[in-house]
Design a protein around this motif. Structure first.
Motif, short mmCIF file in Angstrom:
data_model
loop_
_atom_site.label_atom_id
_atom_site.label_comp_id
_atom_site.label_asym_id
_atom_site.label_seq_id
_atom_site.Cartn_x
_atom_site.Cartn_y
_atom_site.Cartn_z
N LEU A 43 41.07 36.95 51.16
CA LEU A 43 41.98 36.68 50.03
C LEU A 43 42.54 37.97 49.42
CD1 LEU A 43 43.34 34.89 47.91
CD2 LEU A 43 41.15 34.74 46.73
N TRP A 86 48.41 33.63 51.95
CA TRP A 86 48.05 34.51 50.83
C TRP A 86 48.86 35.80 50.86
CZ3 TRP A 86 42.18 33.53 51.78
CH2 TRP A 86 41.81 32.33 51.17
N LEU A 89 52.12 34.95 49.33
CA LEU A 89 51.97 34.84 47.87
C LEU A 89 51.95 36.23 47.22
CD1 LEU A 89 49.29 32.06 47.27
CD2 LEU A 89 51.70 32.00 46.67
N ILE A 96 49.21 38.19 41.52
CA ILE A 96 48.00 37.42 41.24
C ILE A 96 47.05 38.35 40.52
CG2 ILE A 96 46.10 36.10 42.24
CD1 ILE A 96 48.76 34.80 42.85
N SER A 101 43.18 32.19 38.94
CA SER A 101 44.04 32.08 40.12
C SER A 101 43.27 32.45 41.39
CB SER A 101 45.26 32.98 39.99
OG SER A 101 46.01 32.63 38.86
N LEU A 105 42.58 29.88 44.44
CA LEU A 105 42.99 30.19 45.81
C LEU A 105 41.80 30.20 46.76
CD1 LEU A 105 45.63 33.00 45.18
CD2 LEU A 105 46.05 30.69 46.05
#
Length: 166
Positions: A43, A86, A89, A96, A101, A105
């Motif tokens: 992530l 990701w 994003l 982020i 958040s 995720l």
């Protein structure tokens, strides 16, 4: 664009994932189920380094994890998809930064990885009776750990990639 891949020590941190899977520390288990270490590493990597690097990191993690467990079930497609998503994003969306958040995720990512594994087991007729319990416990634990662990990784890796919008 992949700034983190130029930092050898950043890439080497991916080796912590199979180590943590093998070590399986009891202090971070929920009902005997460990978190998804791959999601917790992938992530922040993808958010900082972008979609292409995230997809390749997901492929690499999936290959390492599949090498640990000899079986017909794989996490590779889900990890590649998550790394790419990701990464997009991190590049296209607003930065982020909130812990909530990151937790959300991680929850979605772990649920996706677990669901793909469950579907593969179901398809092959290998679905165990504790599979749903494992999916729920792993998803919850990963979502609870993500705000702490992923925030630290994001801070560290964003310092390694100054000037990037992530």
């Amino acid at each position: 664009m992949a700034v983190l891949t130029r930092q050898r020590w950043c890439v080497a941190t991916a080796l912590l994932v199979p180590f943590l899977v093998l070590a399986s520390p009891g202090a971070v288990k929920l009902a005997g189920v460990p978190p998804s270490w791959a999601v917790l590493w992938l992530l922040p990597w993808a958010l900082v380094d972008g979609p292409l690097s995230g997809a390749f990191a997901g492929l690499g993690l999936g290959l390492m994890l599949d090498a640990l467990v000899l079986g017909e079930v794989t996490q590779i497609p889900a990890l590649i998809l998550l790394g790419w998503w990701w990464g997009r994003l991190g590049r296209k969306g607003p930065p982020i930064e909130r812990s909530f958040s990151l937790g959300l995720l991680a929850l979605l990512g772990t649920a996706l990885v677990g669901a793909t594994v469950l579907l593969q087991q179901l398809w092959r007729g290998q679905l165990g009776e504790g599979a749903l319990h494992t999916l729920c416990a792993q998803t919850l634990l990963t979502a609870l750990l993500a705000p702490m662990l992923c925030s630290l990784q994001l801070l560290l890796w964003r310092q390694q990639a100054p000037g990037l919008r992530s």
